[in-house]
Structure formats: C-alpha cells, structure tokens
Design a protein around this motif. Structure first.
Motif, PDB file in Angstrom:
ATOM      1  N   UNK A 101       0.809  -1.221   0.000  1.00  0.00           N
ATOM      2  CA  UNK A 101       0.000   0.000   0.000  1.00  0.00           C
ATOM      3  C   UNK A 101       0.842   1.271   0.000  1.00  0.00           C
ATOM      4  N   UNK A 102       2.013   1.204   0.596  1.00  0.00           N
ATOM      5  CA  UNK A 102       2.971   2.305   0.532  1.00  0.00           C
ATOM      6  C   UNK A 102       4.341   1.749   0.905  1.00  0.00           C
ATOM      7  N   UNK A 103       5.361   2.509   0.560  1.00  0.00           N
ATOM      8  CA  UNK A 103       6.731   2.031   0.791  1.00  0.00           C
ATOM      9  C   UNK A 103       7.144   2.271   2.238  1.00  0.00           C
ATOM     10  N   UNK A 104       7.581   1.221   2.912  1.00  0.00           N
ATOM     11  CA  UNK A 104       8.078   1.398   4.286  1.00  0.00           C
ATOM     12  C   UNK A 104       9.181   0.387   4.573  1.00  0.00           C
ATOM     13  N   UNK A 105      10.004   0.737   5.548  1.00  0.00           N
ATOM     14  CA  UNK A 105      10.971  -0.211   6.092  1.00  0.00           C
ATOM     15  C   UNK A 105      10.775  -0.253   7.600  1.00  0.00           C
ATOM     16  N   UNK A 106      11.044  -1.405   8.182  1.00  0.00           N
ATOM     17  CA  UNK A 106      10.773  -1.616   9.607  1.00  0.00           C
ATOM     18  C   UNK A 106      12.018  -2.172  10.283  1.00  0.00           C
ATOM     19  N   UNK A 107      12.359  -1.563  11.419  1.00  0.00           N
ATOM     20  CA  UNK A 107      13.508  -2.018  12.207  1.00  0.00           C
ATOM     21  C   UNK A 107      13.094  -2.121  13.670  1.00  0.00           C
ATOM     22  N   UNK A 108      13.417  -3.269  14.284  1.00  0.00           N
ATOM     23  CA  UNK A 108      13.214  -3.390  15.729  1.00  0.00           C
ATOM     24  C   UNK A 108      14.555  -3.241  16.421  1.00  0.00           C
ATOM     25  N   UNK A 109      14.630  -2.254  17.319  1.00  0.00           N
ATOM     26  CA  UNK A 109      15.858  -2.026  18.077  1.00  0.00           C
ATOM     27  C   UNK A 109      15.921  -2.985  19.269  1.00  0.00           C
ATOM     28  N   UNK A 110      17.139  -3.279  19.702  1.00  0.00           N
ATOM     29  CA  UNK A 110      17.337  -4.262  20.769  1.00  0.00           C
ATOM     30  C   UNK A 110      17.155  -3.682  22.163  1.00  0.00           C
ATOM     31  N   UNK A 111      17.139  -2.347  22.253  1.00  0.00           N
ATOM     32  CA  UNK A 111      16.969  -1.732  23.574  1.00  0.00           C
ATOM     33  C   UNK A 111      16.001  -0.573  23.490  1.00  0.00           C
ATOM     34  N   UNK A 112      15.433  -0.232  24.638  1.00  0.00           N
ATOM     35  CA  UNK A 112      14.440   0.842  24.721  1.00  0.00           C
ATOM     36  C   UNK A 112      15.114   2.150  25.081  1.00  0.00           C
ATOM     37  N   UNK A 113      14.909   3.165  24.233  1.00  0.00           N
ATOM     38  CA  UNK A 113      15.444   4.498  24.498  1.00  0.00           C
ATOM     39  C   UNK A 113      14.364   5.460  25.008  1.00  0.00           C
ATOM     40  N   UNK A 114      13.118   5.260  24.538  1.00  0.00           N
ATOM     41  CA  UNK A 114      12.060   6.224  24.807  1.00  0.00           C
ATOM     42  C   UNK A 114      11.822   6.492  26.277  1.00  0.00           C
ATOM     43  N   UNK A 115      12.033   5.466  27.116  1.00  0.00           N
ATOM     44  CA  UNK A 115      11.794   5.643  28.545  1.00  0.00           C
ATOM     45  C   UNK A 115      12.798   6.541  29.223  1.00  0.00           C
ATOM     46  N   UNK A 116      13.981   6.671  28.641  1.00  0.00           N
ATOM     47  CA  UNK A 116      15.039   7.467  29.283  1.00  0.00           C
ATOM     48  C   UNK A 116      15.560   8.605  28.405  1.00  0.00           C
ATOM     49  N   UNK A 117      15.493   8.432  27.083  1.00  0.00           N
ATOM     50  CA  UNK A 117      16.049   9.445  26.189  1.00  0.00           C
ATOM     51  C   UNK A 117      15.262   9.438  24.885  1.00  0.00           C
ATOM     52  N   UNK A 118      14.125  10.127  24.887  1.00  0.00           N
ATOM     53  CA  UNK A 118      13.231  10.118  23.739  1.00  0.00           C
ATOM     54  C   UNK A 118      13.877  10.742  22.510  1.00  0.00           C
ATOM     55  N   UNK A 119      14.682  11.774  22.699  1.00  0.00           N
ATOM     56  CA  UNK A 119      15.362  12.416  21.577  1.00  0.00           C
ATOM     57  C   UNK A 119      16.288  11.413  20.871  1.00  0.00           C
ATOM     58  N   UNK A 120      16.971  10.580  21.659  1.00  0.00           N
ATOM     59  CA  UNK A 120      17.847   9.566  21.065  1.00  0.00           C
ATOM     60  C   UNK A 120      17.049   8.575  20.225  1.00  0.00           C
ATOM     61  N   UNK A 121      15.824   8.256  20.651  1.00  0.00           N
ATOM     62  CA  UNK A 121      14.958   7.393  19.853  1.00  0.00           C
ATOM     63  C   UNK A 121      14.571   8.075  18.542  1.00  0.00           C
ATOM     64  N   UNK A 122      14.216   9.350  18.585  1.00  0.00           N
ATOM     65  CA  UNK A 122      13.917  10.082  17.346  1.00  0.00           C
ATOM     66  C   UNK A 122      15.115  10.023  16.401  1.00  0.00           C
ATOM     67  N   UNK A 123      16.291  10.265  16.960  1.00  0.00           N
ATOM     68  CA  UNK A 123      17.492  10.370  16.124  1.00  0.00           C
ATOM     69  C   UNK A 123      17.857   9.038  15.473  1.00  0.00           C
ATOM     70  N   UNK A 124      17.732   7.932  16.211  1.00  0.00           N
ATOM     71  CA  UNK A 124      18.097   6.657  15.584  1.00  0.00           C
ATOM     72  C   UNK A 124      17.046   6.222  14.569  1.00  0.00           C
ATOM     73  N   UNK A 125      15.806   6.701  14.739  1.00  0.00           N
ATOM     74  CA  UNK A 125      14.790   6.430  13.723  1.00  0.00           C
ATOM     75  C   UNK A 125      15.063   7.241  12.460  1.00  0.00           C
ATOM     76  N   UNK A 126      15.444   8.503  12.619  1.00  0.00           N
ATOM     77  CA  UNK A 126      15.804   9.319  11.467  1.00  0.00           C
ATOM     78  C   UNK A 126      16.993   8.706  10.726  1.00  0.00           C
ATOM     79  N   UNK A 127      17.923   8.144  11.487  1.00  0.00           N
ATOM     80  CA  UNK A 127      19.113   7.533  10.880  1.00  0.00           C
ATOM     81  C   UNK A 127      18.768   6.337   9.991  1.00  0.00           C
TER      82      UNK A 127
END
Length: 304
Positions: A58-84
């Motif tokens: 239906x649309x182009x996407x890629x999916x990645x599951x990270x091995x550790x949780x950043x959002x609980x302690x550093x949400x900006x770091x989660x945004x940045x690794x998603x942008x990467x």
C-alpha cells in the motif's frame, strides 16, 4: 513498492500498537504516494509485524526493531536513531504512532514545495486538531499564518493563540543535521526549541489545507498522571525556556522575555527546591530583564 521522485521521509518512532493501524491507514489513504516511511520499534513488547504485513503493497516502508528501549530514558535519542534509518530524502517528518494525517497531506507538501524552496524555508507546518481515544475531534482546527517568523510563532502559541506538536512539521534534512534536537527531560520542549532553531529564527511556512490529528489519550506521555514524570516535565519546561532566552533573547521584546522567564521560574520552583540553583537563575533573570522585573516574578511565585 518503489516510489519515484520521493523527497519526503516519514519517520515513525513506534512503541504502542493500540492506535497504530489508524496511523498506517492514514498513510495508505494519501492521494500522493511520493513518500517513504521508516519505522523504528523502540523495543516494544507489542509486536506490529502482522499489522505491517497487511500494508506491504500500500505504501513504501521499512521496519527495524531495536534491541533496547530508548524512549523511557532518552526520547530524543529514539527520534534520532529512527531518522538515521532514512536514506537521502531532502525532507523529514516525525509522525507519532497514534497520530494521523489528512489524506491530502503529502499532496499539499509537494504543491507548496516550489514556493518553499524558492524562499529557502526549512520548516513547513500543517494545521492540526486534537482527537480522543476514539478518533473523535476534541478541538477546533488550529490554523497558522502562511508565513511567520519563528519567534512570533513561539510567542503566539505561548500565549494560547495556537498550538504545536512534533507531528505537524516537515523539516529539511540539512537543517536537522546542522541543528539537531536539544535533549531536555522527557523531550519536553525539544520540539519547541527545534521550531526556533530549524528555521534559524527565520520564517516557517504553513499550509492550512492539510492537517494532522494529534491524539490525546491516557497513554500519551504528556497526559500520564505520574509524579516523577510531572517533575520531569516541569524541569523540561524550565530548561527549554531558559535555553531560549540564553540563546535567542535578542529575537524577543522585553515583555516576551519577561513572560518566558516567568514561566521558567515557576517551573523551576515546582521541580526543584535547590536554593543555589534558584539563586543562580535569579541572577540570570536580572541580567536579561533587570532587577525590578525579576523581583516582580519572584513576588508572583512566592507561595509556589
């Protein structure tokens, strides 16, 4: 599914499954499919892969599951690794995993792109409205001036004449790589500062012909009734307002500086009783707005 001439990457930092189907459906319904989606799973216990499989064509996407949780302690770091995860698209958008977009959002982005690039504008903003858990609108449609200086935008929203969230903005990769998101506690204010720094205190372009639905629910970080989070949010408000005056004071008039510092001081008093920290900030206020205005702020917050 290959998308030709895509200049837009839509970044989704994923954690909650509850409303994710609605987010994906709003992307599937876009009338212009010239976008790529990059989903970064913040080590969520809720697996979205079965749901994602149903959107493969239906649309182009890629999916990645990270091995550790950043959002609980550093949400900006989660945004940045998603942008990467994204490639070389010139424009970026961070879409909340519970928010949705009107079906003409991408079309409006491309319709306005020549005008925006001709003026070297780095940030595009959508209209927006709030929705509840059921997707029912709970606010009017918040519209914005077509061209607005970043400082004027900040104060208009500060005074309650508008609103702002991460989802409703497009920004260039160039300005993101230059300025980045500043990391405040629980990312409170990180996007507020971005909409000053990403346009480099210049103009933001807004389209009111497309909009984002911003979901406010019990799961939303800013809505959670959690004592620790409440203090972190207040600390974030203090820090990002102080940061604005420390770095961009010259772009704000005297009364606006007073209002920004008043808010910062009120939230400092709530989040910290450290006398040295308070005294240091009082000196900072005196430097920026003078003794009499600083004294006025202290008196107004004496019982806080």
């Amino acid at each position: 599914m290959e998308i030709m001439n895509s200049q837009l990457a839509i970044i989704i930092p994923y954690y909650k499954l509850k409303y994710f189907k609605e987010t994906l459906e709003s992307l599937s319904n876009q009338t212009d499919k010239r976008f790529s989606v990059y989903i970064g799973n913040d080590c969520s216990p809720e697996n979205p892969e079965i749901l994602l499989h149903s959107y493969q064509n239906k649309f182009q996407f890629s999916y990645t599951k990270f091995d550790d949780n950043f959002g609980g302690t550093n949400l900006v770091a989660q945004w940045e690794r998603c942008i990467a995860l994204s490639k070389n698209e010139k424009w970026l958008m961070i879409l909340g995993d519970d928010d949705t977009l009107s079906e003409n959002t991408v079309a409006e982005f491309y319709n306005n792109l020549p005008k925006v690039e001709a003026k070297n504008i780095q940030v595009i903003r959508l209209a927006s409205r709030l929705i509840d858990e059921d997707g029912t609108p709970t606010s009017e449609l918040f519209k914005n001036p077509e061209f607005e200086l970043a400082g004027d935008s900040y104060m208009r929203i500060f005074k309650g004449d508008g609103r702002s969230t991460l989802t409703e903005h497009f920004f260039t990769r160039k300005t993101y790589e230059k300025n980045r998101f500043k990391n405040f506690p629980v990312a409170f204010g990180s996007d507020n500062v971005a909409w000053l720094e990403f346009p480099e205190m210049g103009k933001i372009f807004s389209t009111n012909d497309a909009f984002a639905n911003i979901r406010i629910s019990a799961e939303h970080l800013s809505s959670k009734d959690d004592g620790v989070l409440k203090y972190q949010r207040r600390e974030g408000i203090y820090l990002f307002n102080r940061y604005i005056i420390q770095n961009y004071s010259k772009f704000f008039g005297g009364n606006d500086r007073f209002l920004i510092l008043k808010k910062a001081y009120k939230n400092l008093r709530y989040s910290s009783r450290n006398k040295l920290k308070t005294f240091e900030f009082i000196l900072f206020m005196i430097k920026n707005i003078g003794f009499s205005q600083t004294l006025k702020i202290i008196k107004e917050n004496r019982n806080s």
